[in-house]
Design a protein around this motif. Structure first.
Motif, mmCIF file in Angstrom:
data_model
loop_
_atom_site.group_PDB
_atom_site.id
_atom_site.type_symbol
_atom_site.label_atom_id
_atom_site.label_comp_id
_atom_site.label_asym_id
_atom_site.label_seq_id
_atom_site.Cartn_x
_atom_site.Cartn_y
_atom_site.Cartn_z
ATOM 1 N N MET A 1 3.539 -9.866 9.030
ATOM 2 C CA MET A 1 3.224 -8.486 8.716
ATOM 3 C C MET A 1 1.861 -8.450 8.012
ATOM 4 N N ALA A 2 0.823 -8.208 8.776
ATOM 5 C CA ALA A 2 -0.508 -8.120 8.199
ATOM 6 C C ALA A 2 -0.834 -6.660 7.889
ATOM 7 N N TYR A 3 -1.457 -6.455 6.750
ATOM 8 C CA TYR A 3 -1.857 -5.103 6.371
ATOM 9 C C TYR A 3 -3.145 -5.191 5.567
ATOM 10 N N GLN A 4 -3.923 -4.129 5.626
ATOM 11 C CA GLN A 4 -5.199 -4.101 4.925
ATOM 12 C C GLN A 4 -5.077 -3.489 3.530
ATOM 13 N N PHE B 1 -2.233 -0.913 0.788
ATOM 14 C CA PHE B 1 -0.882 -0.410 0.543
ATOM 15 C C PHE B 1 -0.571 0.847 1.343
ATOM 16 N N GLU B 2 -1.602 1.638 1.676
ATOM 17 C CA GLU B 2 -1.371 2.859 2.451
ATOM 18 C C GLU B 2 -0.747 2.585 3.815
ATOM 19 N N GLU B 3 -0.878 1.376 4.308
ATOM 20 C CA GLU B 3 -0.317 1.001 5.599
ATOM 21 C C GLU B 3 1.147 0.580 5.508
ATOM 22 N N LEU B 4 1.632 0.323 4.315
ATOM 23 C CA LEU B 4 3.007 -0.157 4.145
ATOM 24 C C LEU B 4 4.005 0.987 4.296
ATOM 25 N N GLU B 5 4.943 0.834 5.206
ATOM 26 C CA GLU B 5 5.952 1.865 5.440
ATOM 27 C C GLU B 5 6.766 2.143 4.176
ATOM 28 N N VAL B 6 7.051 1.114 3.403
ATOM 29 C CA VAL B 6 7.834 1.310 2.175
ATOM 30 C C VAL B 6 7.061 2.179 1.172
ATOM 31 N N SER C 1 7.091 6.216 -9.975
ATOM 32 C CA SER C 1 6.889 4.813 -10.322
ATOM 33 C C SER C 1 7.093 3.873 -9.139
ATOM 34 N N ILE C 2 7.990 4.204 -8.237
ATOM 35 C CA ILE C 2 8.268 3.317 -7.101
ATOM 36 C C ILE C 2 6.996 3.107 -6.284
ATOM 37 N N ALA C 3 6.430 4.199 -5.781
ATOM 38 C CA ALA C 3 5.217 4.097 -4.951
ATOM 39 C C ALA C 3 4.032 3.573 -5.757
ATOM 40 N N SER C 4 3.942 3.985 -7.003
ATOM 41 C CA SER C 4 2.820 3.561 -7.843
ATOM 42 C C SER C 4 2.824 2.056 -8.075
ATOM 43 N N ASN C 5 3.984 1.480 -8.301
ATOM 44 C CA ASN C 5 4.063 0.035 -8.526
ATOM 45 C C ASN C 5 3.807 -0.757 -7.255
ATOM 46 N N ILE C 6 4.228 -0.225 -6.115
ATOM 47 C CA ILE C 6 3.894 -0.885 -4.848
ATOM 48 C C ILE C 6 2.370 -0.938 -4.694
#
Length: 123
Positions: free
Chosen positions: A1-4, A6-11, A44-49
């Protein structure tokens, strides 16, 4: 799972959507303390990711993902309490709990994936 980023992460995307939904659902409540805690936990969930992803360390990223997972559990607990207090509808509560369980599972999968990459790099 390559990503550039955090905006690309589905979670992260799902966590952001859930934060908006929670903030809207409790926004008018007069139960100020619980409303504030729920909004903070949701955000907090999205912010910590995002914060963990931007760190230069896989171990830091894992640490922040675990914090996000803890916030998801915190919000699930608050959702059950909010339902009992009739602060949110059963429909909202059921949706939030289901989404939080999925987000927690996704976070655990991401943690496992990063851990596996760390172990592979060591060998």
């Amino acid at each position: 799972m390559a990503y550039q980023s955090f905006e690309e992460l589905e979670v992260w995307k799902r966590s952001c959507r859930l934060a908006v939904e929670v903030c809207k659902a409790v926004g008018e409540s007069r139960m100020f303390a619980l409303r504030d805690q729920m909004q903070r936990a949701a955000i907090s969930i999205a912010s910590n990711i995002a914060e963990g992803c931007e760190r230069d360390s896989k171990l830091d990223f894992i640490r922040f993902l675990r914090i996000a997972k803890g916030s998801a559990a915190e919000l699930r607990t608050q959702t059950y309490i909010a339902l009992k207090l009739e602060m949110i509808s059963k429909t909202d509560a059921d949706h939030f709990v289901a989404e939080l369980k999925e987000i927690s599972a996704m976070l655990q999968g991401l943690i496992r994936s990063i851990n596996d990459r760390i172990v592979a790099a060591e060998h």
